[in-house]
Design an enzyme around this catalytic site. Structure first.
Site: not given
Ligand code: DX5
Ligand code: ZN
Length: 227
Positions: A11, A36, A38, A40, A69, A71, A144, A149, A152, A178-179, A201
């Site tokens: 990500s 990936h 993200d 938002m 992705h 969001m 998820m 959002g 970490g 993811d997450g 992370s």
């Molecule tokens: C969260 C994102 C993730 C995020 C994952 O809303 O969709 O893609 O970057 O980060 P880690 O791997 O640190 O949980």
């Molecule tokens: Zn994501």
């Protein structure tokens, strides 16, 4: 049990945004299969990240597919912009189109825009059974394992049941998690039937990034073939 291929999708939310091109090249050389991205909108989720112009800039320097992705509350409206920006996988959230009919409209908008691979995602508190009637129409389901959002956060193991349920239904497409994925949590994801693994992370925060990607891949591959 399966001959699925492990795909690691780091990500970019955890990269250095002042040095995106450098980090993309670094993470590709380290073994990333996809990138990936993200997106938002500060409406569907309480955070604001990047939009089509930045995705386009990333795609200019990337050599692996972009796994985007969304969001955002209005995914269909932006389908064309993200297709033009170079998205390979484009994933929307079921929660913004929470009926078979509404989800089909989004899927069609993505396909009309020329998106190759369409994904649908569910938040941790959304039942995966909601997707029953559209499973045949998507290439990827993104489960998820944190509330979307922020990077970490802590992995929520209870969502693994969703992956098991999808595979028990005979779902053959990609299942992405993811997450909170790291060297420990990836094992259970793979065992349940996940084949695409997002990590932000755990990868960008590692001292040895190529070593971490290799380890994530081998742990997942090992567990994927168990049972
Ligand atoms: C969260 C994102 C993730 C995020 C994952 O809303 O969709 O893609 O970057 O980060 P880690 O791997 O640190 O949980
Ligand atoms: Zn994501």
């Amino acid at each position: 049990m399966t001959d699925r291929t492990v795909l690691i999708s780091p990500s970019l939310l955890s990269c250095d945004f002042a040095e995106i091109a450098r980090d993309v090249a670094m993470i590709e050389a380290a073994g990333a299969d996809w990138l990936h991205v993200d997106v938002m909108d500060a409406h569907f989720v309480p955070n604001l990240t990047i939009g089509p112009p930045v995705v386009k800039a990333i795609s200019r320097v990337a050599t692996v597919p972009l796994d985007v992705h969304l969001m955002i509350s209005e995914p269909a409206q932006y389908a064309e912009a993200f297709a033009k920006a170079g998205a390979y996988v484009l994933t929307f959230h079921w929660e913004v189109a929470p009926s078979t009919e509404a989800a089909r409209t989004v899927i069609q908008a993505f396909r009309d825009a020329g998106i190759e691979k369409v994904g649908v995602s569910v938040k941790p508190d959304t039942p995966v059974e909601s997707l029953t009637d559209i499973l045949d129409e998507v290439d990827l389901v993104l489960v998820m394992s944190v509330f979307p959002g922020f990077g970490g956060q802590k992995f929520m193991g209870e969502v693994l049941d969703k992956v098991r349920w999808l595979r028990a239904q005979g779902y053959q497409g990609w299942i992405e998690m993811d997450g909170g994925i790291n060297g420990e949590t990836i094992a259970g994801c793979a065992e349940a039937g996940t084949d695409v693994f997002v990590a932000g992370s755990a990868i960008f925060g590692a001292e040895d990034i190529p070593g971490t990607i290799t380890e994530l891949r081998s742990t997942a591959a090992e567990r994927m073939h168990v049972g």
